[in-house]
Design a protein around this motif. Structure first.
Motif, PDB file in Angstrom:
ATOM      1  N   GLN A  88     -14.583  -1.637 -26.705  1.00  9.65           N
ATOM      2  CA  GLN A  88     -14.913  -0.904 -27.921  1.00  9.65           C
ATOM      3  C   GLN A  88     -16.404  -0.957 -28.229  1.00  9.65           C
ATOM      4  O   GLN A  88     -16.980   0.010 -28.704  1.00  9.65           O
ATOM      5  CB  GLN A  88     -14.120  -1.484 -29.085  1.00  9.65           C
ATOM      6  N   TYR A  91     -17.757   1.705 -25.810  1.00  7.44           N
ATOM      7  CA  TYR A  91     -17.372   3.124 -25.883  1.00  7.44           C
ATOM      8  C   TYR A  91     -16.870   3.563 -27.256  1.00  7.44           C
ATOM      9  O   TYR A  91     -16.515   4.725 -27.419  1.00  7.44           O
ATOM     10  CB  TYR A  91     -16.271   3.425 -24.861  1.00  7.44           C
ATOM     11  N   PHE A  93     -14.309   4.564 -29.861  1.00  4.00           N
ATOM     12  CA  PHE A  93     -12.899   4.951 -29.793  1.00  4.00           C
ATOM     13  C   PHE A  93     -12.630   5.936 -28.670  1.00  4.00           C
ATOM     14  O   PHE A  93     -11.638   6.660 -28.692  1.00  4.00           O
ATOM     15  CB  PHE A  93     -12.461   5.551 -31.132  1.00  4.00           C
ATOM     16  N   TYR A  94     -13.530   5.997 -27.719  1.00  3.52           N
ATOM     17  CA  TYR A  94     -13.356   6.912 -26.591  1.00  3.52           C
ATOM     18  C   TYR A  94     -12.104   6.510 -25.820  1.00  3.52           C
ATOM     19  O   TYR A  94     -11.928   5.328 -25.488  1.00  3.52           O
ATOM     20  CB  TYR A  94     -14.582   6.814 -25.684  1.00  3.52           C
ATOM     21  N   PRO A  95     -11.182   7.466 -25.535  1.00  4.78           N
ATOM     22  CA  PRO A  95      -9.894   7.099 -24.908  1.00  4.78           C
ATOM     23  C   PRO A  95     -10.096   6.334 -23.604  1.00  4.78           C
ATOM     24  O   PRO A  95     -10.950   6.701 -22.783  1.00  4.78           O
ATOM     25  CB  PRO A  95      -9.243   8.456 -24.622  1.00  4.78           C
ATOM     26  N   ARG A  99     -12.656   6.989 -19.829  1.00  6.02           N
ATOM     27  CA  ARG A  99     -13.953   6.311 -19.864  1.00  6.02           C
ATOM     28  C   ARG A  99     -14.739   6.442 -18.578  1.00  6.02           C
ATOM     29  O   ARG A  99     -15.940   6.186 -18.556  1.00  6.02           O
ATOM     30  CB  ARG A  99     -13.766   4.831 -20.210  1.00  6.02           C
ATOM     31  N   VAL A 153     -12.660  15.443 -25.717  1.00  3.12           N
ATOM     32  CA  VAL A 153     -12.752  14.224 -26.527  1.00  3.12           C
ATOM     33  C   VAL A 153     -13.673  14.533 -27.690  1.00  3.12           C
ATOM     34  O   VAL A 153     -14.859  14.812 -27.491  1.00  3.12           O
ATOM     35  CB  VAL A 153     -13.303  13.043 -25.712  1.00  3.12           C
ATOM     36  N   ASP A 154     -13.116  14.507 -28.886  1.00  2.47           N
ATOM     37  CA  ASP A 154     -13.893  14.856 -30.062  1.00  2.47           C
ATOM     38  C   ASP A 154     -15.066  13.897 -30.269  1.00  2.47           C
ATOM     39  O   ASP A 154     -14.953  12.711 -29.942  1.00  2.47           O
ATOM     40  CB  ASP A 154     -12.974  14.792 -31.290  1.00  2.47           C
ATOM     41  N   THR A 155     -16.179  14.416 -30.829  1.00  2.00           N
ATOM     42  CA  THR A 155     -17.349  13.541 -30.977  1.00  2.00           C
ATOM     43  C   THR A 155     -17.086  12.403 -31.949  1.00  2.00           C
ATOM     44  O   THR A 155     -17.788  11.399 -31.907  1.00  2.00           O
ATOM     45  CB  THR A 155     -18.582  14.321 -31.459  1.00  2.00           C
ATOM     46  N   ASN A 156     -16.110  12.542 -32.863  1.00  2.50           N
ATOM     47  CA  ASN A 156     -15.885  11.414 -33.772  1.00  2.50           C
ATOM     48  C   ASN A 156     -15.199  10.245 -33.078  1.00  2.50           C
ATOM     49  O   ASN A 156     -15.037   9.182 -33.655  1.00  2.50           O
ATOM     50  CB  ASN A 156     -15.115  11.844 -35.021  1.00  2.50           C
ATOM     51  N   LYS A 157     -14.806  10.448 -31.805  1.00  2.00           N
ATOM     52  CA  LYS A 157     -14.269   9.319 -31.037  1.00  2.00           C
ATOM     53  C   LYS A 157     -15.357   8.609 -30.241  1.00  2.00           C
ATOM     54  O   LYS A 157     -15.141   7.551 -29.682  1.00  2.00           O
ATOM     55  CB  LYS A 157     -13.193   9.820 -30.069  1.00  2.00           C
ATOM     56  N   TRP A 158     -16.540   9.229 -30.170  1.00  2.00           N
ATOM     57  CA  TRP A 158     -17.626   8.612 -29.414  1.00  2.00           C
ATOM     58  C   TRP A 158     -18.144   7.419 -30.199  1.00  2.00           C
ATOM     59  O   TRP A 158     -18.176   7.446 -31.423  1.00  2.00           O
ATOM     60  CB  TRP A 158     -18.775   9.591 -29.196  1.00  2.00           C
TER      61      TRP A 158
END
Lengths: 369, 397
Positions: A88, A91, A93-95, A99, A153-158
């Motif tokens: 974490q 990355y 919250f990147y799935p 990765r 992958v949405d940017t809010n997961k980056w």
């Protein structure tokens, strides 16, 4: 009268002009003031260094399943807190399954960048151009996904260190061309272009980055026509780009001013147009000259990326400070998180500042007479 | 269009209008103005449209409305009954306070460390180097969190405070210092100090004249010390020491009296001055190194003492190099004080751009006012810098 007929063997030099004793005497105990200073310094080191080393290394806990293993009398830092959730930190919250994509992008960048640091690489300018123009597009499609069969992958997961690196790299890529144009504008003979550039540069340099980020996150939605909206990361990037461009413009202007007038005159005597003389004669020289300055602004930008925490993005500091510390099973390790993120930033910034210093030395020799 | 190769006897005709630099410049600028006009026009109309859609009224009328929230620290009387306008003033004053104190502390620390790094004493030089290289390369935000959470946040409670001479206290609620309280006769000491200041000014003129005329330099430092410190002290004791100290005392769960420094301010000051101090130290070091060693040799060979050399030759020349980047560090410090938001120190960004904006929703007005404050500060500092540069730049003969 007695005259000796033997040559006496050479004596070693007196103890107090060589060796460690001499060094101590000259460097540490050359006078009363110096002695006091030395003792004070040693006392300070004694007070700070051993406890710090104990806390960070000797008493630290590296492996722990639960929080209790870290707690207790005489226990130092709890690095297990970071290590257990290292993914974490890197990355956000990147799935997990995706990765490999940022990893590939990162390795690709490193492979591209290595030849830049080797003296003999031919066509360095083309390589640098590729890194600054084509690579970001590839990397964006790779990390963002949504095309070529990649899962979006949405940017809010980056997040995490990945986001820190993306923001600072994208910041320099977008701000550099804008900064160069502003620098040229500031040196232009056209009064409106010149005053526009000056106002633009001085405005962004005069306000703190926080207010810029605030403006980007609060006011940008107001400025745009109804219905259009950017995600949070894009808004932050717009703010950072404008802010950074102003600083780059000033650095580049320094380089432009350092180019002798003869170069400008020679370029126009060759019949080159303004843009051609800039692109072929002036800018290649000016930009080479200001690389150390650009690296320094990049260091500042890199440190400033931590501020995105305030508008709710999760860079490496925000992950340790907001996500990890909110885990109820691992409460109370703020200090470890802060020290770790400080260490990460320190490594990057220190390396870059050393690089810029060595560049400065290398560029400097060309001007010595 | 005539080809000059064929009509070499004639003057080349004027270039066509699209190749004439004058018209080209005009054309580009007209395009720029039009683009800017369009940009701002659409910006304003979008903003007005959006605000109407969200039901936000424009204008500065909100400044006279009641704020209804409390602020942790204020230099002027403020309560939740005060207006939004006064939240602006409170925030501004807090920003100026932290900027002012931070500049003083950072300068002291930076000059000490910059000189220490050049020291011949190996231990001292290494300590200074480590300080500079560590703190310069860590983001300020992390340092602020560190001081606020990891250092000040784990201090003991008020009952078990750390204390120094039973006068200074440090606990999780903040730092407490004795406050000086002036009594009736204090005015005389103040007057004596002002007179001393004026006298010192004239004494320095006299000393300079004397040096120019006779070549002898009167001991100005001693005279100034006497006028500025000894004389006011004498007056102070003669008038019966009219100064008392309000020492903080533990009352219930907290301290009362004295000067209270809230931990937010304390952490911010620590962070800002240590971070900026590292940059100032580098500036000071490079400024001193920029003075050629030949200057020192020349000064010593004309018979100046090492102390005079430092004071009359090295420092004046080093300052010329130091001051411009130093002012920009001061400017950075003031701008960086906006990170106060992260640790909840009530500066202008935290109070006005944070809480007030959230409550009123007047994003445009508030952002403009806050940025205006920083712009005014920046512009005045850079005006000062230009003036100083013009004054100090080398006058070549």
């Amino acid at each position: 009268m007695f005259v000796t007929d033997k040559i006496l063997p050479e004596l070693p030099a007196p103890q107090n002009t060589k060796g460690i004793v001499h060094w101590l005497k000259v460097n540490l105990f050359s006078g009363p003031v110096n002695t006091i200073l030395t003792l004070f310094g040693l006392f300070l080191l004694y007070k700070i260094v051993p406890p710090a080393v104990q806390w960070v290394i000797t008493d630290a806990t590296w492996v722990a399943e639960t929080r209790d293993t870290c707690r207790g009398e005489g226990k130092g830092a709890c690095w297990a807190y970071i290590i257990n959730r290292f993914d974490q930190v890197m990355y956000g919250f990147y799935p997990a399954d995706e990765r490999w994509r940022p990893n590939v992008a990162g390795i690709f960048l490193v492979l591209l960048a290595i030849p830049l640091f080797i003296e003999k690489t031919p066509k360095k300018a083309w390589l640098a151009g590729f890194i600054l123009v084509i690579y970001p597009i590839i990397a964006y499609f790779l990390i963002r996904g949504g095309s070529f069969g990649l899962v979006p992958v949405d940017t809010n997961k980056w997040g995490g260190l990945m986001l820190t690196l993306i923001i600072s790299f994208a910041g320099i890529v977008t701000a550099l061309p804008l900064g160069v144009i502003l620098a040229l504008g500031r040196r232009s003979t056209m009064p409106i272009v010149k005053s526009f550039s000056i106002i633009f540069i001085e405005f962004w340099r005069g306000v703190p980055l926080i207010t810029v980020l605030f403006m980007a996150s609060v006011m940008l939605p107001l400025f745009l026509p109804e219905g259009t909206d950017f995600d949070k990361l894009a808004r932050a990037m717009i703010g950072i780009t404008l802010f950074q461009a102003a600083y780059i413009a000033e650095v580049v202007r320094g380089g432009l001013q350092a180019i002798p007038k003869g170069q400008y005159e020679a370029a126009s005597a060759m019949g080159l147009s303004y843009w051609k003389s800039m692109a072929l004669v002036i800018l290649p020289q000016a930009l080479t000259l200001v690389i150390p300055g650009l690296v320094n602004t990049f260091i500042a930008l890199f440190k400033d990326t931590t501020l995105v925490l305030i508008i709710g993005l999760f860079d490496v500091l925000a992950v340790v400070e907001k996500v990890l510390s909110a885990d109820a099973a691992w409460l109370g390790f703020h200090t470890e998180g802060l020290v770790f993120s400080a260490f990460v930033f320190w490594i990057f910034c220190f390396a870059m500042s050393r690089y810029s210093m060595s560049l400065e030395r290398k560029l400097d020799t060309g001007h010595k007479r | 269009m005539s080809d000059p190769r064929h009509n070499s006897s004639e003057l080349p005709s004027k270039p066509p209008i699209w190749n004439d630099p004058k018209y080209r410049a005009l054309f580009f600028q007209i395009i720029l103005v039009a683009a800017l006009f369009y940009f701002f026009y659409s910006l304003v109309s979008n903003t007005l449209g959006n605000m109407e859609a969200r039901g936000i009224s424009t204008g500065f009328a909100f400044l006279s409305e009641k704020s209804g929230f409390d602020i942790l620290m204020s230099l002027i009387p403020y309560s939740s009954d005060s207006t939004y306008g006064s939240t602006f003033v409170v925030g501004l004053l807090n920003t100026l306070l932290v900027g002012f104190l931070g500049i003083i502390l950072a300068t002291l620390l930076g000059f000490t460390m910059g000189i220490a790094r050049l020291s011949k004493n190996w231990v001292i030089a290494k300590i200074a180097t480590f300080y500079i290289e560590i703190f310069r390369n860590i983001p300020l935000l992390i340092q602020l969190f560190f001081w606020y959470i990891a250092v000040l946040g784990v201090l003991p409670s008020a009952r078990d405070s750390h204390s120094l001479f039973d006068r200074f206290f440090l606990n999780v609620r903040g730092a407490y210092l004795p406050a000086p309280v002036a009594e009736d006769g204090m005015i005389f000491t103040g007057v004596a100090f002002v007179i001393g200041l004026i006298a010192t000014f004239f004494a320095s003129k006299w000393a300079k004249n004397k040096q120019i005329k006779t070549g002898q330099r009167p001991p100005l430092l001693l005279i100034a010390l006497g006028l500025l410190i000894v004389a006011p002290l004498l007056v102070f004791f003669i008038s019966g020491s009219p100064l008392s100290w309000d020492v903080p005392k533990l009352a219930g769960f907290n301290f009362a009296g004295g000067i209270e420094i809230i931990p937010e301010l304390f952490a911010l000051l620590l962070g800002l001055s240590i971070y900026t101090g590292a940059f100032i130290a580098e500036i000071v070091r490079s400024g001193i190194l920029a003075v050629d060693h030949g200057q020192t040799e020349a000064a010593l060979s004309v018979g100046l003492t090492p102390a005079q050399n430092l004071k009359l030759v090295v420092i004046p020349q080093a300052l010329r190099v130091i001051i411009p980047p130093l002012t920009s560090q001061y400017l950075n410090l003031v701008k960086n004080s906006s990170l106060a938001l992260a640790i909840a120190y009530p500066d202008i960004v935290a109070v006005f751009m944070g809480t007030t904006l959230n409550q009123t929703g007047q994003a445009v007005e508030i952002t403009a006012m806050t940025m205006g404050v920083y712009l005014v500060i920046s512009l005045s500092i850079s005006l000062f810098m230009n003036w100083y540069n013009a004054k100090m730049s080398l006058v070549e003969r």
